[in-house]
Design an enzyme around this catalytic site. Structure first.
Site, PDB file in Angstrom:
ATOM      1  N   GLN A  39       7.462  12.689 -21.907  1.00 37.12           N
ATOM      2  CA  GLN A  39       8.959  12.682 -22.615  1.00 37.12           C
ATOM      3  C   GLN A  39       9.481  14.084 -22.081  1.00 37.12           C
ATOM      4  OE1 GLN A  39      10.118  14.532 -26.274  1.00 37.12           O
ATOM      5  NE2 GLN A  39      10.139  12.470 -26.971  1.00 37.12           N
ATOM      6  N   VAL A  42      10.424   8.203 -26.284  1.00 36.37           N
ATOM      7  CA  VAL A  42      11.545   8.192 -26.742  1.00 36.37           C
ATOM      8  C   VAL A  42      11.620   8.641 -28.263  1.00 36.37           C
ATOM      9  CG1 VAL A  42      13.986   7.312 -26.565  1.00 36.37           C
ATOM     10  CG2 VAL A  42      12.392   6.851 -24.887  1.00 36.37           C
ATOM     11  N   ASP A  43      11.836   9.814 -28.498  1.00 30.03           N
ATOM     12  CA  ASP A  43      12.109  10.209 -29.986  1.00 30.03           C
ATOM     13  C   ASP A  43      13.522  10.116 -30.332  1.00 30.03           C
ATOM     14  OD1 ASP A  43       9.160  10.694 -29.959  1.00 30.03           O
ATOM     15  OD2 ASP A  43       9.723  12.914 -29.595  1.00 30.03           O
ATOM     16  N   VAL A  44      13.727   9.576 -31.603  1.00 36.65           N
ATOM     17  CA  VAL A  44      15.086   9.444 -32.017  1.00 36.65           C
ATOM     18  C   VAL A  44      15.169   9.986 -33.421  1.00 36.65           C
ATOM     19  CG1 VAL A  44      16.991   7.707 -32.511  1.00 36.65           C
ATOM     20  CG2 VAL A  44      15.391   7.456 -30.563  1.00 36.65           C
TER      21      VAL A  44
END
Length: 253
Positions: free
Chosen positions: A103, A129-131
């Protein structure tokens, strides 16, 4: 193998196994080697181990620990945390790990995704993918190593890494992490509509129904942490995994 993978996601911190709540308040839950041995007996399709401290502390991957994991693990293993170069990934693959997850290093350098895919194959490259939603409930790309939002649009970033060669995307809802209150189905739907690569949904899974709902919303696979390590209303630590036949029935359609 199940039609849709259901993947335990184990978080490492200082060599121990931890679980977070909305990416905060890490709680020690045991020895990762012991957890891997338990999952070996449960017919788990795949295992994911993420070192949540490595990139934040600018550390290299803990190769000796990764070697122990690979030696114990009977199922395919994905490792993430602290990987910044093709050389580091190569060393991890040589230890017996099947996939690497990145990431921080690719947020501003998607060429690394291409380099990894060209060298090892897209099937070996997972991009996390951190949201996290802002105060207006708008989804924002989140950089876990700094604890801040990133300027890139989260959907554009997902498309960018897949175009660069990512074989899978691990979509993690920060707001649902550790809550056991269900996945963010809207995020899953939006992301899966934009890419052809498999999408792994992570964050919020608290029941078999949550797994099914995530799949029905577009996820190719579902990962979970708290669901597999906590039991009961007081969150006692008990490492579990659903019976294979139970998952097979749940995911047959």
């Amino acid at each position: 193998m199940l039609r849709h993978r259901v993947i335990p996601a184990l978080l490492l911190k200082n060599g121990g196994l931890y679980k977070t709540f909305k990416f905060d308040k890490p709680k020690y839950v045991g020895d990762p080697i012991n957890a891997i041995r338990i999952f070996n007996t449960k017919q788990v399709d795949e295992l994911m181990v993420i070192d949540i401290d490595a990139s934040r502390s600018q550390k290299e991957p803990n190769y000796s620990l990764i070697e122990q994991f690979a030696g114990e693990c009977f199922m395919p293993l994905c490792y993430g945390g602290g990987i910044k170069t093709v050389e580091q990934a190569s060393r991890i693959f040589k230890l017996g790990v099947e996939k690497v997850c990145l990431q921080t290093a690719v947020l501003d350098n998607t060429k690394l995704v291409k380099d990894l895919a060209d060298r090892f194959g897209s099937q070996s490259v997972v991009i996390s993918v951190d949201v996290k939603k802002d105060w207006l409930q708008r989804p924002k790309l989140y950089k876990a190593s700094t604890g801040q939002s990133h300027s890139k649009n989260w959907l554009d970033f997902i498309k960018e890494v897949v175009d660069a060669g990512a074989g899978e995307v691990l979509l993690n809802s920060v707001d649902r992490d550790g809550t056991l209150q269900g996945a963010d189905l809207n995020l899953i739907s939006q992301a899966s509509a934009e890419i052809s690569a498999p999408l792994i949904a992570l964050g919020g899974i608290g029941s078999l129904k949550d797994i099914k709902d995530a799949i029905n919303s577009g996820a190719s696979a579902v990962a979970a942490g708290a669901f597999f390590v906590f039991h009961g209303p007081h969150r006692a630590v008990l490492i579990t995994y659903p019976e294979y036949k139970e998952l097979e029935k749940l995911l047959k359609d």
